[in-house]
Design an enzyme around this catalytic site. Sequence first.
Site, PDB file in Angstrom:
ATOM      1  N   ALA A 159       2.782   6.528   4.844  1.00  0.00           N
ATOM      2  CA  ALA A 159       1.859   6.406   5.971  1.00  0.00           C
ATOM      3  C   ALA A 159       2.057   7.542   6.973  1.00  0.00           C
ATOM      4  CB  ALA A 159       2.043   5.049   6.646  1.00  0.00           C
TER       5      ALA A 159
ATOM      6  N   VAL B  44       2.612  -1.582   4.344  1.00  0.00           N
ATOM      7  CA  VAL B  44       2.258  -0.179   4.130  1.00  0.00           C
ATOM      8  C   VAL B  44       3.551   0.624   4.105  1.00  0.00           C
ATOM      9  CG1 VAL B  44       1.017   1.794   5.107  1.00  0.00           C
ATOM     10  CG2 VAL B  44       0.062  -0.520   5.327  1.00  0.00           C
ATOM     11  N   CYS B  45       3.739   1.412   3.071  1.00  0.00           N
ATOM     12  CA  CYS B  45       4.931   2.249   2.960  1.00  0.00           C
ATOM     13  C   CYS B  45       4.990   3.212   4.149  1.00  0.00           C
ATOM     14  CB  CYS B  45       4.906   3.033   1.651  1.00  0.00           C
ATOM     15  SG  CYS B  45       6.289   4.193   1.500  1.00  0.00           S
ATOM     16  N   ILE B  46       6.042   3.092   4.927  1.00  0.00           N
ATOM     17  CA  ILE B  46       6.136   3.881   6.158  1.00  0.00           C
ATOM     18  C   ILE B  46       6.213   5.383   5.885  1.00  0.00           C
ATOM     19  CG2 ILE B  46       8.649   3.610   6.340  1.00  0.00           C
ATOM     20  CD1 ILE B  46       8.143   3.438   9.443  1.00  0.00           C
TER      21      ILE B  46
ATOM     22  N   PHE C 240       0.855  -1.178   0.000  1.00  0.00           N
ATOM     23  CA  PHE C 240       0.000   0.000   0.000  1.00  0.00           C
ATOM     24  C   PHE C 240       0.897   1.236   0.000  1.00  0.00           C
ATOM     25  CE2 PHE C 240      -2.458  -3.460   1.586  1.00  0.00           C
ATOM     26  CZ  PHE C 240      -3.721  -3.258   1.063  1.00  0.00           C
TER      27      PHE C 240
END
Length: 132
Positions: free
Chosen positions: A84, A79-81, A41
């Site tokens: 995010a 999830v791409c930190i 994501f």
Amino acid sequence: MPMKYTVVVMGAPEGSQSSRTALAFCHALVDQNHTLERIFFYADGVHNASMLVTPPQDEQNLPADWSNFIQQYDVDAVVCIAAALRRGIMDTDEQSRYQKSAANLSAAFSLSGLGQLIAATASSDRTITFGA
């Protein structure tokens, strides 16, 4: 012949069809006995990982549907930190690090970097992106 897929979701649960279409595609993959190497994501797609999204009762709750799918099929959902954090999505580790009052990342997802996308793409037969 079954293949290994990486799916990239870049659309938020509201405002576009990409998240809904990506979820339907993932269901079709597992129904056809393909393997989901990872769902990544990115960009506004990180909103699908928030456990605080609360759509009206008569609308589909895509974040909840994603969580259910990920848990049911034991899929690695990353999830791409950076994306995010930029959008206020964080786990308890990041909450503590940045001294925020709450964490909102659903337990079905994990935060990580783009290296996870590169690794999944390298080990997959196909990478499919669902944009905004």
